[in-house]
Structure formats: structure tokens, C-alpha cells
Design a protein around this motif. Sequence first.
Motif, PDB file in Angstrom:
ATOM      1  N   ASP A 498      -6.827   5.814  -1.608  1.00  0.00           N
ATOM      2  CA  ASP A 498      -6.982   6.400  -0.287  1.00  0.00           C
ATOM      3  C   ASP A 498      -5.588   6.421   0.341  1.00  0.00           C
ATOM      4  O   ASP A 498      -5.033   5.379   0.658  1.00  0.00           O
ATOM      5  CB  ASP A 498      -7.946   5.536   0.536  1.00  0.00           C
ATOM      6  CG  ASP A 498      -8.360   6.246   1.806  1.00  0.00           C
ATOM      7  OD1 ASP A 498      -7.558   7.055   2.317  1.00  0.00           O
ATOM      8  OD2 ASP A 498      -9.476   5.989   2.285  1.00  0.00           O
ATOM      9  N   GLU A 500      -4.535   7.578   3.211  1.00  0.00           N
ATOM     10  CA  GLU A 500      -4.452   7.213   4.624  1.00  0.00           C
ATOM     11  C   GLU A 500      -4.494   5.708   4.814  1.00  0.00           C
ATOM     12  O   GLU A 500      -3.760   5.145   5.619  1.00  0.00           O
ATOM     13  CB  GLU A 500      -5.592   7.858   5.400  1.00  0.00           C
ATOM     14  CG  GLU A 500      -5.295   9.306   5.743  1.00  0.00           C
ATOM     15  CD  GLU A 500      -6.556  10.081   6.010  1.00  0.00           C
ATOM     16  OE1 GLU A 500      -7.542   9.478   6.471  1.00  0.00           O
ATOM     17  OE2 GLU A 500      -6.558  11.295   5.741  1.00  0.00           O
ATOM     18  N   ARG A 501      -5.374   5.054   4.057  1.00  0.00           N
ATOM     19  CA  ARG A 501      -5.477   3.600   4.203  1.00  0.00           C
ATOM     20  C   ARG A 501      -4.424   2.895   3.372  1.00  0.00           C
ATOM     21  O   ARG A 501      -4.260   1.683   3.480  1.00  0.00           O
ATOM     22  CB  ARG A 501      -6.866   3.123   3.817  1.00  0.00           C
ATOM     23  CG  ARG A 501      -7.904   3.535   4.824  1.00  0.00           C
ATOM     24  CD  ARG A 501      -9.163   2.674   4.832  1.00  0.00           C
ATOM     25  NE  ARG A 501      -9.396   1.928   3.631  1.00  0.00           N
ATOM     26  CZ  ARG A 501     -10.387   2.181   2.780  1.00  0.00           C
ATOM     27  NH1 ARG A 501     -11.191   3.195   2.988  1.00  0.00           N
ATOM     28  NH2 ARG A 501     -10.553   1.431   1.720  1.00  0.00           N
ATOM     29  N   THR A 503      -4.202   2.521  -0.088  1.00  0.00           N
ATOM     30  CA  THR A 503      -4.756   1.631  -1.099  1.00  0.00           C
ATOM     31  C   THR A 503      -4.657   2.265  -2.479  1.00  0.00           C
ATOM     32  O   THR A 503      -4.622   3.478  -2.621  1.00  0.00           O
ATOM     33  CB  THR A 503      -6.240   1.319  -0.835  1.00  0.00           C
ATOM     34  OG1 THR A 503      -6.937   2.554  -0.648  1.00  0.00           O
ATOM     35  CG2 THR A 503      -6.422   0.469   0.378  1.00  0.00           C
ATOM     36  N   ARG A 536      -3.717  -8.317  -0.314  1.00  0.00           N
ATOM     37  CA  ARG A 536      -4.940  -7.826   0.326  1.00  0.00           C
ATOM     38  C   ARG A 536      -5.724  -6.998  -0.682  1.00  0.00           C
ATOM     39  O   ARG A 536      -5.464  -5.818  -0.888  1.00  0.00           O
ATOM     40  CB  ARG A 536      -4.590  -6.995   1.559  1.00  0.00           C
ATOM     41  CG  ARG A 536      -4.156  -7.838   2.732  1.00  0.00           C
ATOM     42  CD  ARG A 536      -3.345  -7.051   3.696  1.00  0.00           C
ATOM     43  NE  ARG A 536      -2.028  -6.738   3.153  1.00  0.00           N
ATOM     44  CZ  ARG A 536      -1.174  -5.915   3.759  1.00  0.00           C
ATOM     45  NH1 ARG A 536      -1.513  -5.310   4.867  1.00  0.00           N
ATOM     46  NH2 ARG A 536       0.005  -5.686   3.224  1.00  0.00           N
ATOM     47  N   GLU A 548      -9.609  -2.842  -5.482  1.00  0.00           N
ATOM     48  CA  GLU A 548      -8.795  -2.050  -4.580  1.00  0.00           C
ATOM     49  C   GLU A 548      -7.691  -2.953  -4.044  1.00  0.00           C
ATOM     50  O   GLU A 548      -7.914  -4.139  -3.821  1.00  0.00           O
ATOM     51  CB  GLU A 548      -9.637  -1.543  -3.407  1.00  0.00           C
ATOM     52  CG  GLU A 548     -10.608  -0.473  -3.781  1.00  0.00           C
ATOM     53  CD  GLU A 548     -11.634  -0.252  -2.685  1.00  0.00           C
ATOM     54  OE1 GLU A 548     -11.268  -0.324  -1.504  1.00  0.00           O
ATOM     55  OE2 GLU A 548     -12.804  -0.026  -3.032  1.00  0.00           O
ATOM     56  N   LYS A 550      -3.919  -3.062  -1.535  1.00  0.00           N
ATOM     57  CA  LYS A 550      -2.983  -2.390  -0.623  1.00  0.00           C
ATOM     58  C   LYS A 550      -1.728  -2.000  -1.401  1.00  0.00           C
ATOM     59  O   LYS A 550      -1.223  -2.794  -2.198  1.00  0.00           O
ATOM     60  CB  LYS A 550      -2.597  -3.344   0.511  1.00  0.00           C
ATOM     61  CG  LYS A 550      -3.611  -3.392   1.608  1.00  0.00           C
ATOM     62  CD  LYS A 550      -3.329  -2.311   2.638  1.00  0.00           C
ATOM     63  CE  LYS A 550      -4.409  -2.352   3.720  1.00  0.00           C
ATOM     64  NZ  LYS A 550      -4.445  -1.131   4.504  1.00  0.00           N
TER      65      LYS A 550
END
Lengths: 566, 195
Positions: A498, A500-501, A503, A536, A548, A550
Motif C-alpha cells: 500500500d 499511501e500507508r 507498507t 512495525r 505486512e 512498514k
Amino acid sequence: MFISDCRREFYDVIVSQRVLLLVASDVDALCACKILQALFQCDHVQYTLVPVSGWQELETAFLEHKDQFKYFVLINCGANVDLLEILQPEEDTFFFVCDSHRPINVVNVYNDTQVKLLVKQDDDLDVPTYDDIFRDEEDEEEDSENESDGLEPSEKRRRFEEDVIERTMKRRQRREWEARRREILFDYEQYEYHGTSSAMVMFDLAWIMSKDLNDMLWWAIVGLTDQWVQDKITQMKYVTDIGILQRHVSRHNHRNEDEENSLSIDCMRIAFEYDLRLALYQHWSLYESLCNTSYTSASLKLWSVQGQKRLQEFLADMGLPLRQVKQKFNSMDMSLKENLREMIEESANKFGMKDLRIQTFSIHFGFKNKFSASDIVYATVSLMENIEKEGPETTNFIKALDSLSRGNLDKLHQGLDLAKKQLRAIQQTVASCICTNLVISQGPFLYCSLMEGTPDVKLFSKPVSLCLLSKYLLKSFVCSTKNKRCKLLPLVMAAPMDVERGTVIMVGIPPETESSDKKNFFGRAFEKAADSTNSRTLHNHFDMSIIELKTEDRSKFLDALISLLS
Amino acid sequence: MAGERAVGLVRELRGATGGNLPPFRAEGLRQALEEMRALYERNQADVSEAKSGRTDLIFLIRFRHCCLLRNQRCILAYLYDRLLRIRALRWEYGSVLPNTIQFHMSAEEVEWFSRYKKSLATYMRSVGGEEGLDLTQDIKPPKSLYIEVRCLRDYGEFEIDDGTTVLLKKNSQHFLPRWKCEQLIRQGVLEHILL
């Protein structure tokens, strides 16, 4: 607690209840769910089906429905963690777990009341014995209470000394026991692997109750084939299970063998076959299928110029004209198709592809509908991970579920088209990764990371597609590398998930060797590496080896992983 | 031009397909009636002149009369078709109509609807023994007591006969008693899965 009598302890219990089905998003789970739904329809069991794609969704689905249901059936999820701890259910809630994930959490195994496991007993589970991992707490407390007053002081003192000695002994015993417990649990939980497919377990249930239909049998076959396509089980296990299913197939499909006893052409028939290991070839052209099947493309090294030449030689050796090979398989000359399998096999042996023939099943109905079990698996997977339409993921689940019924041929064909796209994308990505040397040896494992902006990168943000890609990549890499040590290494693969996030999704897969037992230690390793670096991460997927992460934490996570494994 | 307005009403109704009920056109109806009155008055005036010998006016009178009849037919068709649609709504939505639909009905139509409701209820009570018979159920002959349905949008909790509730959430699938789902299916909350 393991259930020994599926019918009495599971089906007869829920048949008069309202049931909530929580189904994970993989093909095997879908097939198991289909079989169960068919049984529920026979017996008018009222149920609600909620698709779940990860732990978070499982928890929310449970919270939303826990007031309305007492009986929960979990398919392909929930066995490998302590269910009671993460869901915190009421005392009168019961879970029936049918899951192919191994190892099964020991608390689930030894919970006698609320968690019931529908697992085939003949799988070698190697669950540690109860006494090794659990100990009743009471015997620690009792000695503090039997203090007796009214004794002589000397007597008292002796008593006291004895007590102290006894207590230290106990404490030491306890420490030893705890150390042993940790060791046992570590051995037990270290490797992640897969057991008998849930669809087969469900089919067994149907069979025991004499309610098995040909359709259910087909779903069981698709469930098993899914495990094989995803490389979740060993070749041995696959062949054994195929043998079991073949007995059922011949029991159900013996009609139509002679003239007198014939069935209408529209009836569904399942046939056992030695088929070619080429993906979707009956719905594609032979050429495309050869290029996009991992086995042939890895063996022929199709990503290089020599590989392409070798493919031409291979085709020439078979004596198949290029024009015929490149057109739709359905429209190929009948004379060529007649002994195509033998021809291909003979030439494949010369080119070092000895395992091009596999045991599988195919389904026929009507004049033009013929599908092989792996076709269905590919189609269903790509429907489930379809990225074309934005929307809730459950819509894809529903579509994939529908495509499994014979009435929805258009959905199945749509799935087949998507599957072709997916296989092509995988093959192209593999080729570019190998040509640009993206696979790097990190010491204890190989590592490959897909960049943002690579074509089709969005497709690989989904777990199953990424796993397929990693397995194909590792296979191809093993064929291409000359370094002998690298051939024995497992692979860790990362792809942007993702943007935007910020990840990435990361999977670890076991090494690609002939004798591989398909056991995966990355689940625990990921967990430890994340703990030690405070990265994270999110363990949302039911497979522990898919996480998942970061993007910023990636390098420190990898460093920790390397030092942990070397 | 004469007759345009009344035909417009019919045309609008025809455009609303699928048994939808468009808003009641009180203003259009009034204008059509107005036009009819004007036609009628001019005819009256011309008739008295024709009686006094102007025979050439007879054709004009006939033409106006045709217009009048046509307008009448259009308006009746408009009103009647709306009534048919409203009647169908009773079978589709049950005795309580959603606000959006009620908003589209004229006062007379609402009145007619409640009278229709009453007479239907009286009839349903009178047949089928003690408890009566709900004729709106099972419009097609059912094949099984329970059906498999899929939820098309978030609906919330839904109570079924035995007192239990089911949470209807988008994309969840349920196996429920047929008689409870039928209305939700007609309203488009649930979809019947046919295999």
C-alpha cells in the motif's frame, strides 16, 4: 480437542443449530465451504457465511456475530493460534475448526470444551503430550496451607527446614520443567506446514453420512489440487491423497463405461488422468502454456536467448508445426492432438523434463466443457485476487465462490482469462528479476524485492499471487544459478503493498529441493526479528510466513533476520 | 397545440419503466383539464351559431369534440395506469409504503391505496381458515422451505420468526426461511442465489 467421530461430535451437534461459517480466502477453504453448504442445504441447517481474509477480519466478524450465534465453524483459519485468547468468547460459545495450517496451537488441542478440531488423525501431527506442556498449578500452593500449629518448637524447626528443602527442590524441578517445555514447544512450533486439505476432510464427512455427491467430490479434488498448485504439500502427500480420491471417483463414475449403462452427455463426469503439467493448456495455445508454466519455463530457461532457442528445438523435436502450436488448443489439428501427450512426454524426457506428467482429474459435462482440476484452481485464485475492480475484498470472494458451481460458466471463463493474465505477469516478472539479478544471496537466505513501478506490481500485493511468484522465481533461480550453495537456500520476497500507508508485503518460502518437506520456518523467524527490532509489522494473514511491514523498517528487519538465521 | 399536455402525461408514465411510480403531475393534469374546458366553451359558443345557420362551423366543432375525447382518454389512461402501479406496490412492499413513494402519490391515490389495502386484508382474513392466508407470500411456487441468499447492501439486524436475529451485512451469505426473505429480495436487499 480433536474430534474422532466427525458425524456424531460435529455434524449431529450443529444440525439443529444456527451456525456461523467463517471462511478464509483460499481455494481449499472455498471448496470445503461449498461442500458444507451443500450438506447444510440437505438438512436445512440455517447458517450465515462470512468471508474473512485475515486475523483482523476474523476478530471483527466474531465480535459482530457473537450475540447471535453459539456455534462457529472456521474453515482454514484459526488452528494455529490460541483461539480463546484472541477472541475472548463466552463460555457457551463453541468453535469447530477445520484448518490445514500446521502446527496446531497446543491450547486448541487440549481445550476439551470450546474448541473442537476437525483434523484427519492420520496426519503426523506430533503434538507434545499434555504433561509436557501443561501443569496443574494447585500442587504448588498446597504446601503453604498445611502449616500446623501446636507442635514442639524443635519439631517446628525441623518441619521448617524440611519444607525449605522441599520447596527449593520443587522450584528447581519447575525451572527444569519449564526449560524443557520451552524446548518442546519451540521444536513443535518452529516449522509451519500444511496438513490434509480441508475440502477433503469435509468430503470425508459427507461420505461418512452417505451424502456425498459427484459435485462434492469435484470440490474435494479442487481443494487438494490447490494445495499442490500452491506447493503447500509434498509430492508424496499429493500422490497419497490422489489415491484416496481416485477410489471415490471410480465409485461415483463407473456408469457410462459400457453401452447399456450410459448417462446423458450433460451429466457431469470426473475422470482420473495422467495429464500434462502445463497450466491452462486446454484453454490457451500450447505455445503460451509452455512459456508460462513455471516447470517448463524454468527447465528450458526461457528468460534467455538460448532458452528461447531450446524451446524451438523442443517444438521441432516433437514435430509440431509452429502454426499449430500457436493457435488455440481447441482448434489444433485432431491428428496432432490424438497422441500429443505421448509426443510431448517423449521429447520432454530428452530435454530433461522428466516430471511433465502428473496424476490429476478432469471434469466433463456437455459437449464442450472440459476442465482440468488445476484450471479451476488457477481461475479461482485469480478471481479471488482480482485487482481490476476496486471494492470490498469480499466481492472477489463471492465471485470466486460462484465460479466453483457448474451453473456459473461465464464467471469461470472470466476467471480463466484473468488467470492467463496472472501467469503471464508472473512469468515476465520472473524473467526480469533473473535477467537483472534482483535475487541476492543474503547469507542464510535469498532475497528479492520488487520495486514500486515495476509492471504488474499491484498484482503482487496480494498474498497468494506473491507466493506463486516467489515459488516460480525460486524454481527459476535454482535452475539458472551455478552457485551450489544458493540452490539450497530459502527465499524471502517483498513487494509494495500500500503506497499511501507505506507498507510492503513480505513472504518467506522454504528451499526448492527435490526432497523438500515444504516446512517453513519463516513464520517464527519473522516474529522474532520483528520483536527484536521493534519493527512495525502486522501478522494479519493466516499463514504466519506472510507479513505486512512498514517500508522504513525494512532494512533493520532484514538485518535482524539475517543475524537470527545465520 | 390541443392534446399535447394530456399526451405528455401518458408519455411520462410510459417512460418510467419497471413499475416505478413517477411523481403525480397535479399541475399537468390541471392544465389538461383547463384546455378541455376551453375547448368545450368554444364549442358551446360555436354550436349556438351553427344552429342559427352557419353550417361551415360543424367541421370545426367535430374536430374540437375529437380533441376533447382524446384528452379524456389520455387522462383516464394516466390515472388508471397509476392505480395499477400503486396496486402492484401493495404486493411488492407490503402494507406500509416507503416515504419516497408516498411522496409521489396524490391525496386521492393515498386514499385509494388504503381502501385497497383494507379490502385485500379483509379478503385475506376470510380465506384459509382461522388465521387467514397471506396471499402476498410465495407468489411463485416455492421449491424448498429455506433458500440461500446473499446480502447486497448493509441492512443491519433482521429478526426472524424464532426470535433470533441475523446481521445482514454486504456480501455475507445466509440460508434462511424463504417466507422471511421474500420481501427483502423484492426490495433488493437480498439476492436469491440460484445454482
